[in-house]
Motif scaffolding. Structure first.
Motif, PDB file in Angstrom:
ATOM      1  N   MET B   1       0.835  -1.200   0.000  1.00 34.58           N
ATOM      2  CA  MET B   1       0.000   0.000   0.000  1.00 34.58           C
ATOM      3  C   MET B   1       0.877   1.260   0.000  1.00 34.58           C
ATOM      4  O   MET B   1       1.984   1.256   0.523  1.00 34.58           O
ATOM      5  CB  MET B   1      -0.920   0.009   1.223  1.00 34.58           C
ATOM      6  CG  MET B   1      -0.247   0.242   2.554  1.00 34.58           C
ATOM      7  SD  MET B   1      -1.385   0.147   3.952  1.00 34.58           S
ATOM      8  CE  MET B   1      -2.488   1.529   3.650  1.00 34.58           C
ATOM      9  N   PHE B 122      -2.201   5.061   6.957  1.00 33.67           N
ATOM     10  CA  PHE B 122      -1.555   3.857   7.479  1.00 33.67           C
ATOM     11  C   PHE B 122      -1.519   3.961   9.005  1.00 33.67           C
ATOM     12  O   PHE B 122      -1.103   4.982   9.554  1.00 33.67           O
ATOM     13  CB  PHE B 122      -0.129   3.764   6.921  1.00 33.67           C
ATOM     14  CG  PHE B 122       0.593   2.511   7.328  1.00 33.67           C
ATOM     15  CD1 PHE B 122       0.518   1.363   6.549  1.00 33.67           C
ATOM     16  CD2 PHE B 122       1.361   2.479   8.491  1.00 33.67           C
ATOM     17  CE1 PHE B 122       1.186   0.203   6.919  1.00 33.67           C
ATOM     18  CE2 PHE B 122       2.021   1.325   8.874  1.00 33.67           C
ATOM     19  CZ  PHE B 122       1.940   0.189   8.084  1.00 33.67           C
ATOM     20  N   TYR B 177      -5.226  -1.576  13.341  1.00 34.73           N
ATOM     21  CA  TYR B 177      -3.934  -1.135  12.796  1.00 34.73           C
ATOM     22  C   TYR B 177      -3.480  -1.993  11.608  1.00 34.73           C
ATOM     23  O   TYR B 177      -3.896  -3.140  11.453  1.00 34.73           O
ATOM     24  CB  TYR B 177      -2.861  -1.186  13.897  1.00 34.73           C
ATOM     25  CG  TYR B 177      -3.330  -0.576  15.191  1.00 34.73           C
ATOM     26  CD1 TYR B 177      -3.414   0.804  15.344  1.00 34.73           C
ATOM     27  CD2 TYR B 177      -3.751  -1.380  16.253  1.00 34.73           C
ATOM     28  CE1 TYR B 177      -3.884   1.374  16.515  1.00 34.73           C
ATOM     29  CE2 TYR B 177      -4.224  -0.824  17.434  1.00 34.73           C
ATOM     30  CZ  TYR B 177      -4.294   0.555  17.561  1.00 34.73           C
ATOM     31  OH  TYR B 177      -4.770   1.110  18.712  1.00 34.73           O
ATOM     32  N   ASP B 178      -2.563  -1.421  10.827  1.00 37.05           N
ATOM     33  CA  ASP B 178      -1.946  -2.173   9.727  1.00 37.05           C
ATOM     34  C   ASP B 178      -0.785  -3.028  10.247  1.00 37.05           C
ATOM     35  O   ASP B 178      -0.542  -4.113   9.721  1.00 37.05           O
ATOM     36  CB  ASP B 178      -1.469  -1.198   8.646  1.00 37.05           C
ATOM     37  CG  ASP B 178      -2.630  -0.459   8.017  1.00 37.05           C
ATOM     38  OD1 ASP B 178      -3.463  -1.116   7.378  1.00 37.05           O
ATOM     39  OD2 ASP B 178      -2.738   0.772   8.197  1.00 37.05           O
ATOM     40  N   VAL B 179      -0.069  -2.509  11.211  1.00 41.53           N
ATOM     41  CA  VAL B 179       0.975  -3.302  11.889  1.00 41.53           C
ATOM     42  C   VAL B 179       1.018  -2.933  13.359  1.00 41.53           C
ATOM     43  O   VAL B 179       0.692  -1.809  13.740  1.00 41.53           O
ATOM     44  CB  VAL B 179       2.408  -3.053  11.332  1.00 41.53           C
ATOM     45  CG1 VAL B 179       2.580  -3.600   9.939  1.00 41.53           C
ATOM     46  CG2 VAL B 179       2.796  -1.589  11.407  1.00 41.53           C
ATOM     47  N   CYS B 180       1.437  -3.913  14.177  1.00 39.84           N
ATOM     48  CA  CYS B 180       1.709  -3.678  15.599  1.00 39.84           C
ATOM     49  C   CYS B 180       3.137  -4.148  15.836  1.00 39.84           C
ATOM     50  O   CYS B 180       3.460  -5.302  15.524  1.00 39.84           O
ATOM     51  CB  CYS B 180       0.763  -4.480  16.492  1.00 39.84           C
ATOM     52  SG  CYS B 180      -0.984  -4.231  16.116  1.00 39.84           S
ATOM     53  N   THR B 190      14.384   0.096  13.854  1.00 37.90           N
ATOM     54  CA  THR B 190      13.835  -0.900  12.909  1.00 37.90           C
ATOM     55  C   THR B 190      12.321  -0.776  12.787  1.00 37.90           C
ATOM     56  O   THR B 190      11.767  -0.953  11.700  1.00 37.90           O
ATOM     57  CB  THR B 190      14.235  -2.325  13.346  1.00 37.90           C
ATOM     58  OG1 THR B 190      15.662  -2.396  13.392  1.00 37.90           O
ATOM     59  CG2 THR B 190      13.719  -3.373  12.369  1.00 37.90           C
ATOM     60  N   ASP B 193      11.779   1.877  10.390  1.00 36.77           N
ATOM     61  CA  ASP B 193      12.130   1.415   9.035  1.00 36.77           C
ATOM     62  C   ASP B 193      11.022   0.550   8.427  1.00 36.77           C
ATOM     63  O   ASP B 193      10.725   0.659   7.237  1.00 36.77           O
ATOM     64  CB  ASP B 193      13.434   0.606   9.057  1.00 36.77           C
ATOM     65  CG  ASP B 193      14.650   1.493   9.314  1.00 36.77           C
ATOM     66  OD1 ASP B 193      14.546   2.727   9.123  1.00 36.77           O
ATOM     67  OD2 ASP B 193      15.697   0.949   9.706  1.00 36.77           O
ATOM     68  N   ILE B 194      10.434  -0.330   9.239  1.00 33.83           N
ATOM     69  CA  ILE B 194       9.348  -1.205   8.745  1.00 33.83           C
ATOM     70  C   ILE B 194       8.160  -0.351   8.293  1.00 33.83           C
ATOM     71  O   ILE B 194       7.590  -0.557   7.221  1.00 33.83           O
ATOM     72  CB  ILE B 194       8.925  -2.223   9.836  1.00 33.83           C
ATOM     73  CG1 ILE B 194      10.031  -3.251  10.039  1.00 33.83           C
ATOM     74  CG2 ILE B 194       7.604  -2.901   9.472  1.00 33.83           C
ATOM     75  CD1 ILE B 194       9.813  -4.175  11.242  1.00 33.83           C
ATOM     76  N   LEU B 198       6.667   0.005   4.498  1.00 30.92           N
ATOM     77  CA  LEU B 198       5.285  -0.375   4.193  1.00 30.92           C
ATOM     78  C   LEU B 198       4.485   0.785   3.589  1.00 30.92           C
ATOM     79  O   LEU B 198       3.709   0.570   2.670  1.00 30.92           O
ATOM     80  CB  LEU B 198       4.588  -0.897   5.455  1.00 30.92           C
ATOM     81  CG  LEU B 198       5.044  -2.288   5.913  1.00 30.92           C
ATOM     82  CD1 LEU B 198       4.463  -2.623   7.278  1.00 30.92           C
ATOM     83  CD2 LEU B 198       4.631  -3.363   4.898  1.00 30.92           C
TER      84      LEU B 198
END
Lengths: 201, 201
Positions: B1, B122, B177-180, B190, B193-194, B198
């Motif tokens: 995305m 995001f 969420y899209d990421v946790c 990091t 960075d992730i 994304l």
């Protein structure tokens, strides 16, 4: 962090099993999922159908006996437990044996909780938005899109009940994992890449 | 995305604000955190102390009026609400204005929920193990390590109550969420960075 054992917990229809396969392939590690089921079936004397049905979904009455059974090397307590508790005890001991054998990827089966006290284990939770999960089930398992939302929510609820029953914790709580990745956003391949990068440290 | 607006929700002591700063820096985007607070203070006439105390932590009685206020461009309903509800309504409208202005990183303030219906946003949740959070508070804010676990759990609980009250959802549920990302595992750099990778798609 550099980890050599990876657990993948996943929502049905999120592509979590495929993420596990990709991670195992990219890292050259054995993958344990249905293989775990098959091995347990042989080892503990349960039928594969029983294990697939009860192994992650049972809602059963609690028993203190399985904690004795999983910490003991003896089978003497196992015979006093319900079949579901016997299966969990057997599964727990077998997953610990797998981890002792060496680096691997283990999908599902409460492996995140069973191995939570090991420092060398990386835990990922794979989930997705409902639309993604429905499409995934339709495309990969030829399921009826109209029936899927209710069916998936029931699967989620049964997993939550099972997880709470045996671990005392909440299934899908981020604190049980090193990362939680929404494959509807990241995609399946990228989710695997993120895990590979993180476990390589 | 590919997203151009990023919300960062975070546990106290997880380094989530720093993750937000790094993401904003790496992507060359404005960061809104205390800047949001300052702007709201000016815009709605609240003192900064009141906003910092109530803005994410208040446990207040529910009101239907704020939903009218946040969907209307008129201030006529705001005067009938409690101060906490007025603040939430003001915050909601202001965060929507920020998102309309263009790409940015917004830390906290329920921005994940306020912007949940926009496709171009995001959402990341930054959390960490308690040991990491205690060390972070000791090292960065010279807090007493012995007092921190209880203090942090209280912060978590107040945020949960506030979030549930205004959004009807569970704070920290991965589905928001899209990421946790667990910074105790990934590290702060990091994690940033992730997120950057994304959102760049």
């Amino acid at each position: 962090m550099a980890s050599n054992i990876i657990t993948i917990s996943r929502e049905y229809g999120s592509g979590g099993r495929t993420v596990g396969e990709l991670v195992a392939k990219k890292l050259g590690l054995p993958l344990y999922d249905r293989e775990v089921v098959n091995a347990m079936a042989e080892k503990c004397g349960f039928s594969r159908d029983f294990i697939e049905e009860v192994g992650e979904y049972a809602s059963v009455s609690n028993s203190f006996l399985f904690s004795l059974a999983v910490t003991s090397q003896s089978d003497k307590n196992i015979n006093m437990m319900s079949s579901a508790d016997q299966l969990y005890a057997c599964q727990t001991r077998y997953i610990r044996e797998l981890a002792e054998k060496g680096p691997c990827v283990i999908v599902g089966r409460c492996a995140d909780h069973i191995l939570k006290n090991r420092e060398d284990v990386f835990h990922a939770f794979i989930y997705a938005d409902m639309d993604f999960r429905v499409n995934y089930m339709v495309e990969n398992y030829q399921k009826d899109a109209k029936l899927m939302p209710k069916w998936l929510r029931e699967k989620d609820n049964r997993r939550k009940v099972y997880y709470k029953h045996y671990t005392g914790e909440t299934w899908g709580d981020p604190h049980n994992y090193d990362v939680c990745l929404n494959t509807a956003s990241t995609g399946i391949e990228t989710a695997a890449d993120i895990i590979v990068k993180l476990v390589q440290g």
